[in-house]
Design a protein around this motif. Structure first.
Motif, PDB file in Angstrom:
ATOM      1  N   TYR A 147     -43.535 -32.353  29.305  1.00 21.37           N
ATOM      2  CA  TYR A 147     -44.978 -32.272  29.048  1.00 21.37           C
ATOM      3  C   TYR A 147     -45.305 -32.546  27.579  1.00 21.37           C
ATOM      4  O   TYR A 147     -46.125 -33.404  27.260  1.00 21.37           O
ATOM      5  CB  TYR A 147     -45.489 -30.895  29.470  1.00 21.37           C
ATOM      6  CG  TYR A 147     -46.942 -30.671  29.175  1.00 21.37           C
ATOM      7  CD1 TYR A 147     -47.917 -31.294  29.943  1.00 21.37           C
ATOM      8  CD2 TYR A 147     -47.346 -29.873  28.114  1.00 21.37           C
ATOM      9  CE1 TYR A 147     -49.252 -31.104  29.677  1.00 21.37           C
ATOM     10  CE2 TYR A 147     -48.685 -29.679  27.836  1.00 21.37           C
ATOM     11  CZ  TYR A 147     -49.633 -30.295  28.622  1.00 21.37           C
ATOM     12  OH  TYR A 147     -50.952 -30.113  28.345  1.00 21.37           O
ATOM     13  N   LYS A 148     -44.650 -31.818  26.701  1.00 23.25           N
ATOM     14  CA  LYS A 148     -44.906 -31.937  25.263  1.00 23.25           C
ATOM     15  C   LYS A 148     -44.659 -33.369  24.784  1.00 23.25           C
ATOM     16  O   LYS A 148     -45.487 -33.944  24.069  1.00 23.25           O
ATOM     17  CB  LYS A 148     -43.982 -30.949  24.560  1.00 23.25           C
ATOM     18  CG  LYS A 148     -43.953 -31.026  23.081  1.00 23.25           C
ATOM     19  CD  LYS A 148     -42.974 -29.984  22.532  1.00 23.25           C
ATOM     20  CE  LYS A 148     -41.766 -30.638  21.931  1.00 23.25           C
ATOM     21  NZ  LYS A 148     -40.472 -30.223  22.339  1.00 23.25           N
ATOM     22  N   GLU A 149     -43.543 -33.955  25.202  1.00 24.10           N
ATOM     23  CA  GLU A 149     -43.177 -35.292  24.744  1.00 24.10           C
ATOM     24  C   GLU A 149     -44.161 -36.341  25.275  1.00 24.10           C
ATOM     25  O   GLU A 149     -44.588 -37.230  24.536  1.00 24.10           O
ATOM     26  CB  GLU A 149     -41.760 -35.644  25.192  1.00 24.10           C
ATOM     27  CG  GLU A 149     -40.666 -34.953  24.395  1.00 24.10           C
ATOM     28  CD  GLU A 149     -40.513 -33.478  24.752  1.00 24.10           C
ATOM     29  OE1 GLU A 149     -41.000 -33.073  25.836  1.00 24.10           O
ATOM     30  OE2 GLU A 149     -39.935 -32.728  23.963  1.00 24.10           O
ATOM     31  N   LYS A 197     -47.237 -35.904  26.167  1.00 27.05           N
ATOM     32  CA  LYS A 197     -48.529 -35.712  25.503  1.00 27.05           C
ATOM     33  C   LYS A 197     -48.525 -36.435  24.154  1.00 27.05           C
ATOM     34  O   LYS A 197     -49.431 -37.203  23.844  1.00 27.05           O
ATOM     35  CB  LYS A 197     -48.740 -34.216  25.297  1.00 27.05           C
ATOM     36  CG  LYS A 197     -50.040 -33.823  24.649  1.00 27.05           C
ATOM     37  CD  LYS A 197     -50.096 -32.311  24.565  1.00 27.05           C
ATOM     38  CE  LYS A 197     -51.408 -31.852  24.004  1.00 27.05           C
ATOM     39  NZ  LYS A 197     -51.490 -30.382  23.994  1.00 27.05           N
ATOM     40  N   LEU A 198     -47.467 -36.215  23.386  1.00 28.96           N
ATOM     41  CA  LEU A 198     -47.342 -36.852  22.077  1.00 28.96           C
ATOM     42  C   LEU A 198     -47.280 -38.366  22.217  1.00 28.96           C
ATOM     43  O   LEU A 198     -47.948 -39.104  21.497  1.00 28.96           O
ATOM     44  CB  LEU A 198     -46.085 -36.320  21.379  1.00 28.96           C
ATOM     45  CG  LEU A 198     -45.744 -36.913  20.016  1.00 28.96           C
ATOM     46  CD1 LEU A 198     -46.853 -36.630  19.019  1.00 28.96           C
ATOM     47  CD2 LEU A 198     -44.437 -36.343  19.507  1.00 28.96           C
ATOM     48  N   CYS A 238     -48.423 -40.304  24.596  1.00 24.93           N
ATOM     49  CA  CYS A 238     -49.688 -40.903  25.005  1.00 24.93           C
ATOM     50  C   CYS A 238     -50.699 -40.889  23.868  1.00 24.93           C
ATOM     51  O   CYS A 238     -51.512 -41.787  23.744  1.00 24.93           O
ATOM     52  CB  CYS A 238     -50.281 -40.165  26.205  1.00 24.93           C
ATOM     53  SG  CYS A 238     -49.310 -40.352  27.691  1.00 24.93           S
TER      54      CYS A 238
END
Lengths: 428, 271
Positions: A164-166, A168-169, A171
């Motif tokens: 999720y975190k990766e 998000k970054l 995109c």
């Protein structure tokens, strides 16, 4: 109605499986679609959806069975191949991305239809039902199919959760992700693979032709309701799940119906509903805010008008007739009456027995502020923007309604607390 | 005038970068001192952004390399932070100011890890340093240009690096933000950081930077600001279009010529 209750009771084990399966497939596609949308790859999603058809057909021709694992592998390979082709064409030739997508989509889909027709006329008895991949058929999602496609859907959701975190970054700011040392190329590869897989599992319910609808539409609709990525994904999942549910229902009550178009209709209605109803970004909300602004402007203009009349006659709290007001400023009688009544209900005005209107102390204060802002802005424009004194009125008519107390203080400070405006009127 | 530094924090050696085969930077040989505020100055299309992108490994190079603390970028990544141009991202992305600043901590967290309390504290602390703590929960699309720039700075601050590359941090920001940013950069420099800023305004360059790099497709000057910003070098940088360089670049692109005879060897470093 009876069918609905019968359907909802889930007394039929088969119905239970089909419904559960469709909900899972559509929801996972919608979740992956959020990232596809945010990376601005929505059209690529559509191309992938069309490009899986030849893969499904080839897998059938080569294996001779409709084993879902083979079909899935076939679909995955041609789906991926289409993405690779688009990227290759875009980076190695002068053809732009939109043209590349159009090219790849039509070539792959055309080839798929060719294979499908060949299979249908090939006399292989087990081919029946392969055409459900065109427009989808949720009801055929049973047994082995459900287990295979369902597990892929679960894998999709788990991967999104893990990365999720990766994602998000990636995109939001790809270059920055790169400088932080994240394996950007690898992450993009994973995300593209997820998109392909989401398409591959989704086509069971919707079919290749309309797959983009459940990949992209739920995400686009969800964006209207929130400014948080996590919430957006949740809403998209719910919209996707609902569309999967309704697809299963349609498939159940009308087995002859193609499920895909029905799902697309339902998702589209949800999307249009979001577009209209969403509180912040929706059309209704915007209309409401604009109406509020218009009313506010009218109200403040009336208060300003009464204040100015008070200035002229030296008495702020005596009654004014409609004619007196309209002579000073042209406001259509209907709108004027509406504004007056609204202001009375808000406590800014009182109505006299003689059918005249007068300011309350609060009304006077508010009217005075509008007049002050108007004259301050005129002065500001003439002093700081070197605009001629006879050109500033129109501008001030608008700005007087939106200046905040902080801006007012700042303007006052910059102008050195002036006494009069460019037309020699006193600033109250 | 090109002053080379002893024990540089950044060393660029024979760097050539091409877009679509057309070189935009030719043979840059550059060393930069630590603990200073450095401006990269030059006209539009001079390759200023390209230079720092190449140093950050964001674009492939045709030849040459860059070293930081005498090591490859990979080895010192945690110590280097990059602030991209404000327009390079879509500000309509569904995220809050705080979300974006927290991204500065992602590198330290590594894959799969979630932000812990310390990361959240660091993000809030960075927001406070740029005076944006009141905006933490604001959706990023509601920010003004200056506020967006502050958010990007806060994100870099949260990274807690030693070297900062900033691409046009003063472009399109209001004067109050510009002053606040330069104050912040000076404080960072006084705390031992090295900040390299791509900048386009000559007037303010004189007072902002300790060290100035003049660039126009090739390195024109590099040294202490007072020595480099002289009439002669500025004319070399801004005056007289480098028609020959541009034309040769066009030729390479049109003939589909490689910028180097064996580019495969040269691009080895880019990852």
């Amino acid at each position: 109605m009876e069918t609905l209750t019968e359907f909802l009771s889930f007394s039929d084990a088969n119905v239970r499986f089909v419904t559960f399966g469709s909900v899972l497939l559509a929801a996972s596609s919608a979740v992956v679609g959020c990232f596809t949308l945010l990376r601005k790859r929505a059209l690529v999603g559509d191309a992938i959806a069309h490009a899986v058809l030849p893969g499904v057909c080839l897998a059938f021709i080569l294996s001779g069975t409709k084993n879902p694992v083979y079909l899935l592998i076939g679909a995955f390979i041609t789906g991926w191949l289409s993405v690779y082709c688009i990227d290759f064409i875009t980076s190695r030739t002068r053809i732009k991305e939109d043209a590349a997508i159009g090219l790849v989509l039509s070539v792959f889909f055309g080839f798929g239809i060719l294979l499908l027709t060949a299979i249908q006329h090939g006399g292989n008895a087990s081919q029946s039902g392969l055409d459900k991949f065109l427009f989808g058929k949720a009801a055929s999602l049973v047994g082995e199919d459900l287990i295979t496609f369902g597990s892929v859907a679960v894998i999709l959701l788990i991967t999104i959760l893990l990365f999720y975190k990766e994602f998000k970054l990636l995109c939001f700011d790809r270059a920055y992700a790169h400088t932080l040392g994240f394996p950007v190329k690898m992450l993009e590869l994973i995300l593209t693979t997820l998109t392909v897989l989401a398409v591959v599992v989704g086509i069971q319910a919707v079919g290749v032709v309309l797959m983009a609808a459940i990949l992209i539409t739920p995400a686009a609709a969800a964006r209207f309701w929130t400014d948080r990525l996590g919430v957006m994904i949740l809403i998209a999942a719910v919209i996707g799940a609902f569309s999967g549910f309704s697809g299963a229902f349609v498939s159940y009550v009308a087995p002859a119906m193609p499920t895909g178009p029905w799902i697309v209709m339902i998702v589209s209605v949800l999307a249009i509903g979001s577009f209209i109803l969403a509180p912040e970004k929706g059309w209704l909300g915007r209309m409401y805010r604009q109406k509020n602004n218009r009313e506010n402007i009218l109200d403040e203009n009336i208060l300003k008008l009464l204040y100015q009349l008070g200035e002229q006659n030296g008495s702020f709290f005596s009654g004014r007739s409609l004619a007196e007001m309209q002579e000073k400023r042209e406001i259509p009688s209907g709108r004027l009456m509406k504004g007056l009544k609204r202001l009375r209900s808000q406590g800014y005005l009182k109505r006299d027995p003689g059918n005249t209107w007068l300011l309350t102390p609060e009304g006077k204060t508010r009217g005075q502020r509008v007049v002050r802002l108007h004259r301050l802005w005129e002065l500001y424009l003439t002093q700081y923007l070197n605009i001629a004194a006879d050109h500033v009125h129109e501008d001030a008519e608008n700005i007087e309604h939106i200046l905040t107390p902080e801006l007012e203080a700042k303007i006052l400070e910059q102008l050195g607390y002036p006494e009069t405006d460019p037309h020699e009127s006193r600033i109250p | 005038m090109i002053v080379q530094v002893k024990d540089p924090v950044i060393e660029v050696h024979d760097l050539t970068v091409s877009y679509d085969r057309k070189p935009v930077l030719w043979d840059i040989d550059l060393t930069l001192p630590g603990n200073s505020l450095i401006g990269i100055i030059g006209p539009n299309g001079a390759g200023k952004s390209t230079l720092i992108k190449a140093i950050m490994g964001l674009i492939p190079v045709s030849s040459g390399y860059a070293k930081i603390y005498d090591q490859e970028l990979k080895a010192v990544r945690q110590q280097v932070s990059y602030v991209p141009q404000r327009e390079s991202v879509d500000w309509d992305f569904p995220a809050s100011v705080y979300d974006v600043v927290l991204m500065g901590r992602y590198g330290k967290m590594g894959l799969f890890k979630r932000p812990v309390k310390a990361d959240k504290d660091a993000a809030m602390d960075a927001l406070t340093k740029v005076g944006m703590q009141a905006y933490a929960n604001r959706q990023i699309s509601q920010l003004s240009g200056g506020q967006q720039q502050r958010v990007f700075l806060a994100r870099a601050l949260a990274q807690d690096a030693d070297i900062y590359f900033m691409d046009e941090p003063f472009a399109g920001v209001d004067i109050a933000t510009e002053n606040a940013i330069i104050e912040l950069l000076r404080t960072m420099r006084d705390n031992g950081k090295t900040i390299i800023v791509v900048h386009h305004d000559l007037q303010s360059a004189v007072e902002y930077f300790d060290w100035t790099v003049l660039l126009n497709m090739r390195l024109v000057g590099s040294g202490p600001t007072a020595e480099v910003l002289n009439q002669e070098l500025l004319e070399k940088t801004y005056g007289g279009k480098l028609t020959v360089l541009t034309k040769v670049g066009e030729l390479l692109r049109k003939k589909e010529f490689p910028a180097r005879e064996n580019p495969a060897k040269a691009t080895k470093w880019k990852r």
